[in-house]
Design an enzyme around this catalytic site. Structure first.
Site, mmCIF file in Angstrom:
data_model
loop_
_atom_site.group_PDB
_atom_site.id
_atom_site.type_symbol
_atom_site.label_atom_id
_atom_site.label_comp_id
_atom_site.label_asym_id
_atom_site.label_seq_id
_atom_site.Cartn_x
_atom_site.Cartn_y
_atom_site.Cartn_z
ATOM 1 N N VAL A 34 -14.810 -40.244 25.905
ATOM 2 C CA VAL A 34 -13.813 -40.288 26.386
ATOM 3 C C VAL A 34 -13.849 -41.217 27.384
ATOM 4 O O VAL A 34 -12.612 -42.450 28.091
ATOM 5 C CB VAL A 34 -13.108 -39.061 27.018
ATOM 6 C CG1 VAL A 34 -11.745 -38.725 27.795
ATOM 7 C CG2 VAL A 34 -13.110 -37.925 25.812
ATOM 8 N N ILE A 86 -1.472 -35.013 22.455
ATOM 9 C CA ILE A 86 0.070 -34.480 22.486
ATOM 10 C C ILE A 86 -0.101 -34.055 23.832
ATOM 11 O O ILE A 86 -0.844 -32.650 24.084
ATOM 12 C CB ILE A 86 -0.276 -32.638 21.885
ATOM 13 C CG1 ILE A 86 -0.946 -32.879 20.207
ATOM 14 C CG2 ILE A 86 0.999 -32.267 21.987
ATOM 15 C CD1 ILE A 86 -1.044 -31.646 19.497
ATOM 16 N N ASP A 133 -13.510 -23.186 22.699
ATOM 17 C CA ASP A 133 -13.008 -24.424 23.211
ATOM 18 C C ASP A 133 -11.710 -24.192 22.940
ATOM 19 O O ASP A 133 -10.730 -24.503 24.367
ATOM 20 C CB ASP A 133 -13.287 -24.915 22.324
ATOM 21 C CG ASP A 133 -12.827 -26.124 22.694
ATOM 22 O OD1 ASP A 133 -12.817 -27.118 22.846
ATOM 23 O OD2 ASP A 133 -11.854 -26.563 20.513
ATOM 24 N N LYS A 173 -8.150 -23.696 26.342
ATOM 25 C CA LYS A 173 -7.170 -24.426 26.173
ATOM 26 C C LYS A 173 -5.817 -23.435 26.395
ATOM 27 O O LYS A 173 -4.468 -23.196 27.012
ATOM 28 C CB LYS A 173 -6.426 -24.983 25.124
ATOM 29 C CG LYS A 173 -7.889 -26.207 24.865
ATOM 30 C CD LYS A 173 -8.337 -27.185 23.241
ATOM 31 C CE LYS A 173 -8.838 -28.015 23.351
ATOM 32 N NZ LYS A 173 -9.630 -28.545 21.857
ATOM 33 N N GLY A 198 -10.905 -36.465 19.700
ATOM 34 C CA GLY A 198 -11.443 -38.246 19.551
ATOM 35 C C GLY A 198 -10.951 -38.629 21.073
ATOM 36 O O GLY A 198 -10.083 -38.323 21.426
HETATM 37 N N1 HSE Z 1 -14.108 -29.531 20.463
HETATM 38 C C1 HSE Z 1 -13.149 -29.887 20.160
HETATM 39 C C2 HSE Z 1 -12.050 -29.963 18.911
HETATM 40 C C3 HSE Z 1 -12.535 -31.413 20.899
HETATM 41 O O1 HSE Z 1 -13.061 -29.999 17.684
HETATM 42 O O2 HSE Z 1 -10.639 -29.513 18.834
HETATM 43 C C4 HSE Z 1 -11.723 -31.510 21.811
HETATM 44 O O3 HSE Z 1 -11.294 -29.686 22.700
#
Ligand code: HSE
Length: 446
Positions: A18, A140, A205, A209, A308
């Protein structure tokens, strides 16, 4: 600083995928960006672990350092981007920066999920700011959309696909009839899976979020251990095939459903069958999508690249732009500069709905010995728990066993859990039952 600000100095903590994307994309669009912002952007220090590591993006050696204090203690640096990831050094550095009243830009969902409450409090106490657009759904612009564009609304339902890797795996399983293991192998080869695979495969993950989105929508922090968080490891190609025959796709979704009449919110992350006519059912591969239903605007769906280098750096640069407005005094007050979506009066007492309070339709897969009376035994147990079957499918396997796949009419999660425990005691079961929730957004319409 006001009108005198000509150059904004930026320090990067971390120069991985990033960080390099932020550098590359600021360079690529520097002219347009600086014209829009009315300042020069100068990344003048980058903290790395290893000065000699080969990188795809080359930068002047003089700006690289292994000493984070060269950024944290440099009062001339206006914006600090924390792009290290993890929750160890990243926490220490973020706390230090916020205590110094700095503007911090972060893509670190795990850190915000685990420590957001105290970090935002630190920012508040010391006059710092904490921007985090890149922490949820990559490119997004969901944070800014909810915080600014949809400010007129209260949110009854938010649901979304928030992990690109698991969406890639489910998409390949569906399109090519592959098993989970076969597809996971390809995802690993493509570098899609996090070093800690559990983050992607066990839903963690995406749940990070989701917790951030819930805070943004409803002003309260929930703890991961208090919510349903299930990943995609148990999904089989047979599940996907039966779901398809019944008009569904299987997606890993996060759901935030607010019940205004009981002042509670249900937050959960799990695979679910969703009708293939839903917009999010068509969000495939590594894409993410979020559906937000507000009482004023109705339903808005955002779809885009959820991970990404370029997508994530697009969001980081958007936060840098907001920070520049703040520094220029263009946005010294107002919600778009704020780190803190404060709880509304009723949210002070908002209750997190217990996981087992759910109701809905369910899908089950039973792997059983292919013997007479087995289906009757199962259906008896389910009937005792007031669960009524809506559809039944069976697939014979070569070893005298069979897969029975059923869907149910509306049932309670409590009954489902109890029925699962009861059928496990039957001698005819070759494996524990697998159940998936069927998610229908219409169940949550006001
Ligand atoms: N591993 C995460 C995904 C990367 O696949 O969305 C972004 O948080």
């Amino acid at each position: 600083m006001g009108d005198e600000l000509k150059t904004v100095k930026i320090g990067l903590l971390g120069f991985g995928v990033v960080g390099q994307g932020v550098w590359k994309n600021i360079e690529q669009n520097r002219s347009a960006l600086e014209t829009r912002l009315g300042v020069e952007l100068n990344i003048n220090k980058i903290v790395v672990r290893n000065l000699n590591r080969e990188r795809l993006i080359s930068v002047p050696e003089t700006i690289l350092t292994t000493n984070a204090n060269e950024v944290l203690e440099d009062d001339s640096i206006d914006i600090i981007c924390e792009l290290i990831g993890g929750t160890d050094e990243a926490l220490t550095y973020t706390e230090e920066a916020l205590k110094r009243g700095k503007i911090v830009v972060s893509a670190n969902k795990a850190l915000i999920c685990d420590h957001g409450e105290s970090l935002f409090e630190l920012a508040r106490q010391h006059g710092g700011h904490y921007f985090y657009e890149a922490s949820v759904a990559g490119g997004i612009p969901i944070i800014k959309t909810m915080r600014e564009a949809l400010i007129a609304n209260r949110f009854s339902l938010i649901f979304g696909i928030l992990n690109g890797t698991s969406n890639y795996i489910l998409t390949r399983m569906e399109r090519e009839g592959l098993s989970f293991e076969e597809t996971l192998g390809d995802a690993r080869k493509l570098g899609y899976v996090e070093a800690d695979e559990s983050l992607d495969l066990d839903g963690i993950d995406a749940a990070h979020k989701l917790v951030i989105l819930n805070y943004l929508a409803h002003g309260i922090w929930v703890n991961l251990k208090d919510i349903i968080c299930e990943g995609i490891r148990s999904i089989s190609k047979e599940d996907i095939e039966i779901a398809r025959q019944l008009g569904y796709k299987i997606k890993l979704i996060g759901v935030i459903a607010r019940d205004f009449s009981h002042n509670s919110v249900s937050v959960r992350l799990h695979p679910a069958l969703i009708a293939k006519t839903e917009t999010l059912a068509e969000v495939n591969e590594v894409y993410n999508g979020v559906s937000v239903t507000g009482d004023v605007v109705g339903t808005t769906v955002l779809i885009g690249r959820g991970a990404g280098q370029d997508a994530t750096s697009s969001s980081v640069i958007s936060d840098i732009a907001d920070a520049v407005s703040l520094l220029k005094g263009e946005a010294s007050t107002g919600r778009h500069t704020s780190v803190d979506p404060k709880a509304c009066p009723d949210e002070i007492t908002l209750e997190l709905s217990p996981p087992d309070r759910l109701e809905g339709r369910y899908y089950f897969r039973f792997h059983v010995k292919d013997e007479e009376g087995v289906l009757a035994e199962i259906s008896n147990i389910f009937a005792k728990h007031h669960i009524s079957f809506a559809t039944v499918n069976q697939k014979e396997l070569s070893d005298n066993s069979a897969l029975i796949m059923v869907t149910t009419h509306k049932s309670s999660e409590v009954s489902v859990l109890a029925a699962c425990e009861a059928v496990k005691q039957l001698g005819s079961f070759m494996a524990d039952p697998v159940y998936l929730r069927i998610f229908n957004p219409e169940d949550y319409s006001a």
